[in-house]
Design a protein around this motif. Structure first.
Motif, mmCIF file in Angstrom:
data_model
loop_
_atom_site.group_PDB
_atom_site.id
_atom_site.type_symbol
_atom_site.label_atom_id
_atom_site.label_comp_id
_atom_site.label_asym_id
_atom_site.label_seq_id
_atom_site.Cartn_x
_atom_site.Cartn_y
_atom_site.Cartn_z
ATOM 1 N N ALA A 2 0.796 -1.184 0.071
ATOM 2 C CA ALA A 2 -0.057 0.002 0.049
ATOM 3 C C ALA A 2 0.934 1.402 -0.116
ATOM 4 O O ALA A 2 2.045 1.390 0.529
ATOM 5 C CB ALA A 2 -0.775 0.142 1.131
ATOM 6 N N HIS A 7 6.512 8.518 -2.856
ATOM 7 C CA HIS A 7 7.628 7.781 -3.590
ATOM 8 C C HIS A 7 8.720 8.566 -4.204
ATOM 9 O O HIS A 7 8.288 9.459 -4.957
ATOM 10 C CB HIS A 7 7.030 6.751 -4.751
ATOM 11 C CG HIS A 7 6.385 5.840 -4.131
ATOM 12 N ND1 HIS A 7 5.295 4.764 -4.902
ATOM 13 C CD2 HIS A 7 5.953 5.185 -2.946
ATOM 14 C CE1 HIS A 7 4.674 3.970 -4.254
ATOM 15 N NE2 HIS A 7 4.985 4.203 -2.759
ATOM 16 N N VAL A 59 9.007 1.086 -15.812
ATOM 17 C CA VAL A 59 9.604 1.760 -14.662
ATOM 18 C C VAL A 59 8.698 2.793 -14.113
ATOM 19 O O VAL A 59 8.283 2.905 -12.984
ATOM 20 C CB VAL A 59 11.039 2.114 -14.684
ATOM 21 C CG1 VAL A 59 11.583 2.994 -13.332
ATOM 22 C CG2 VAL A 59 11.989 1.164 -14.986
ATOM 23 N N PHE A 60 8.274 3.386 -15.178
ATOM 24 C CA PHE A 60 7.258 4.546 -15.034
ATOM 25 C C PHE A 60 6.114 4.536 -15.927
ATOM 26 O O PHE A 60 5.630 5.124 -16.853
ATOM 27 C CB PHE A 60 7.971 6.140 -15.271
ATOM 28 C CG PHE A 60 9.229 6.155 -14.390
ATOM 29 C CD1 PHE A 60 9.050 6.789 -13.193
ATOM 30 C CD2 PHE A 60 10.417 6.159 -15.145
ATOM 31 C CE1 PHE A 60 10.215 6.826 -12.489
ATOM 32 C CE2 PHE A 60 11.518 6.298 -14.422
ATOM 33 C CZ PHE A 60 11.535 6.747 -13.043
ATOM 34 N N PRO A 61 5.186 3.552 -15.710
ATOM 35 C CA PRO A 61 3.841 3.316 -16.267
ATOM 36 C C PRO A 61 2.946 4.271 -16.198
ATOM 37 O O PRO A 61 2.797 5.091 -15.202
ATOM 38 C CB PRO A 61 3.295 1.933 -15.681
ATOM 39 C CG PRO A 61 3.736 1.867 -14.167
ATOM 40 C CD PRO A 61 5.262 2.705 -14.272
ATOM 41 N N SER A 66 -0.126 5.889 -9.356
ATOM 42 C CA SER A 66 1.272 5.198 -8.836
ATOM 43 C C SER A 66 2.499 6.188 -9.107
ATOM 44 O O SER A 66 3.442 5.640 -8.898
ATOM 45 C CB SER A 66 1.442 3.965 -9.309
ATOM 46 O OG SER A 66 1.829 4.019 -10.757
ATOM 47 N N MET B 1 4.077 2.830 -7.504
ATOM 48 C CA MET B 1 5.264 2.184 -8.339
ATOM 49 C C MET B 1 4.855 0.744 -8.779
ATOM 50 O O MET B 1 4.017 0.096 -7.949
ATOM 51 C CB MET B 1 6.491 2.068 -7.554
ATOM 52 C CG MET B 1 7.137 3.360 -7.372
ATOM 53 S SD MET B 1 7.433 4.343 -8.728
ATOM 54 C CE MET B 1 9.012 3.185 -9.385
ATOM 55 N N LEU B 4 8.113 -4.461 -9.969
ATOM 56 C CA LEU B 4 8.803 -5.173 -10.749
ATOM 57 C C LEU B 4 9.481 -6.300 -10.067
ATOM 58 O O LEU B 4 10.067 -7.077 -10.908
ATOM 59 C CB LEU B 4 9.797 -4.009 -11.556
ATOM 60 C CG LEU B 4 9.168 -2.698 -12.165
ATOM 61 C CD1 LEU B 4 10.355 -2.029 -12.580
ATOM 62 C CD2 LEU B 4 8.714 -3.485 -13.452
#
Lengths: 239, 239
Positions: A2, A7, A59-61, A66, B1, B4
């Motif tokens: 969660a 981040h 890595v950065f969708p 998020s 994130m 991965l």
């Protein structure tokens, strides 16, 4: 997990990958922001910006929920490898390096305009230190003169994209004996070199008061605020 | 994130919260597993197991897709504070400590049976070292004799729940001069003390081959495997 906290993502090459070792700048950041932010290590040893582009979607969708609050982008040391020496496969021409950095920044900003992207230039190269790592008789695979151009290109991208930049190439060289003080092998960082990256990054974050370690809230109350005769009260109050 | 990599969560009190400082065991784990696992710092200074229970639903929500692969549970140093001295508000009776640890383990396992939960006993207490931190004339707020009982209770819970345990209380005391070698203030860890926790945790993970740093795959190819004349080929092949 969660998402309890902002981040922070450290995206880069081996200097990022190693940032939790050797009194590293990544570990220092995670320590400073313990209880306040989660630090994600996304360092890829040997990668240049051309290969970094191939990771961006994973890595950065493009899922805005998020999106990270802070991303450091720290590439260039491998792009600046000379095209006619031992690490030629890592070389990326400077014009493409600039374009790739722009793409990285705009991809991350495209997911969330509020993400703070911090560019970091490659550190200076100590050719004497690098010679140890070149095969016998070979010239070092990087020179400081060429890396300077990549550092300048990185600063140009930051200016054009309107994002902060840490000019490590210049900062390190303000100290006498920078070759030994900050670099362990002419390219990677000593504990003192790591300290400089950490302090400069904190300076950048301190310009954004809502992102400072002092201002960000703890995810749960400090234990001194818990009423030990009725501990659940403060947790319920925070909901 | 985006997830991965496997998630490792360090759940505990200040000895966990500080694990990215001072050559800490958390940072060493993140370094060993760089490119392979994400390490989440969930250390809460001063917390005992009673208060840890109040965090469980938020730190480990019942969403199985986000369940971590490894969780360290490292509480007891505060539960073992004596009920009639300076840190009495942190004290938890030993029977409740045991019950709380069981609840923590079963909550985490209840989300995902495959999560590896590693219990860690409190370290031994050096009362001479603690005296510095007690107010003038006060007795230290913890004793090694009482903490021993909590360490034993922690081991009992591990046995009853069928999960691995690191008996730090005993391990530290196998070394002469453990008070100075492993403890900085009679309770928290020196770099050498951190090293012991790190090495013991790696030993536990090494008993589960799919979780070792050697066996876990990198999230993306090592740069030496990238075909520099056709870099996207290997990334497409991995999809």
């Amino acid at each position: 997990m969660a998402k309890l906290r902002p981040h922070f993502v450290l995206f880069g090459d081996s200097i990022t990958q190693q940032s939790f070792a050797n009194e590293g700048w990544g570990a220092a950041l995670a320590d400073l922001y313990s209880r306040k932010a989660d630090v994600f290590l996304r360092g890829y040893s040997g990668y240049n910006t051309r290969w970094a582009l191939l990771l961006l979607d994973k890595v950065f969708p493009k899922v805005s929920s998020s999106a990270p609050e802070v991303v450091t982008v720290f590439f260039g040391a491998n792009d600046a490898a000379l095209p006619d020496r031992g690490s030629q496969q890592q070389h990326v021409p400077i014009s493409e390096y600039k374009e790739n950095l722009h793409q990285i920044v705009s991809h991350i900003k495209g997911n969330s305009e509020t993400t703070v992207v911090v560019l970091i230039t490659p550190p200076p190269v100590d050719e004497v230190g690098r010679r140890v790592y070149a095969r016998s008789g070979e010239l070092p695979e990087r020179t400081n003169e060429v890396t300077k151009l990549y550092a300048q290109a990185c600063k140009d991208v930051a200016k054009e994209a309107g994002v902060p930049v840490i000019d490590l190439w210049s900062l390190f060289q303000q100290t006498q004996n920078w070759q030994q003080a900050y670099l362990s092998d002419g390219l990677h960082l000593t504990p003192r070199g790591n300290r400089v990256v950490f302090e400069e990054l904190v300076n950048v974050l301190n310009c954004r008061p809502y992102l400072t370690a002092d201002e960000l809230p703890m995810d749960f109350p400090p234990f001194s605020e818990i009423d030990w005769k009725n501990p659940s009260s403060i947790f319920q109050a925070k909901e």
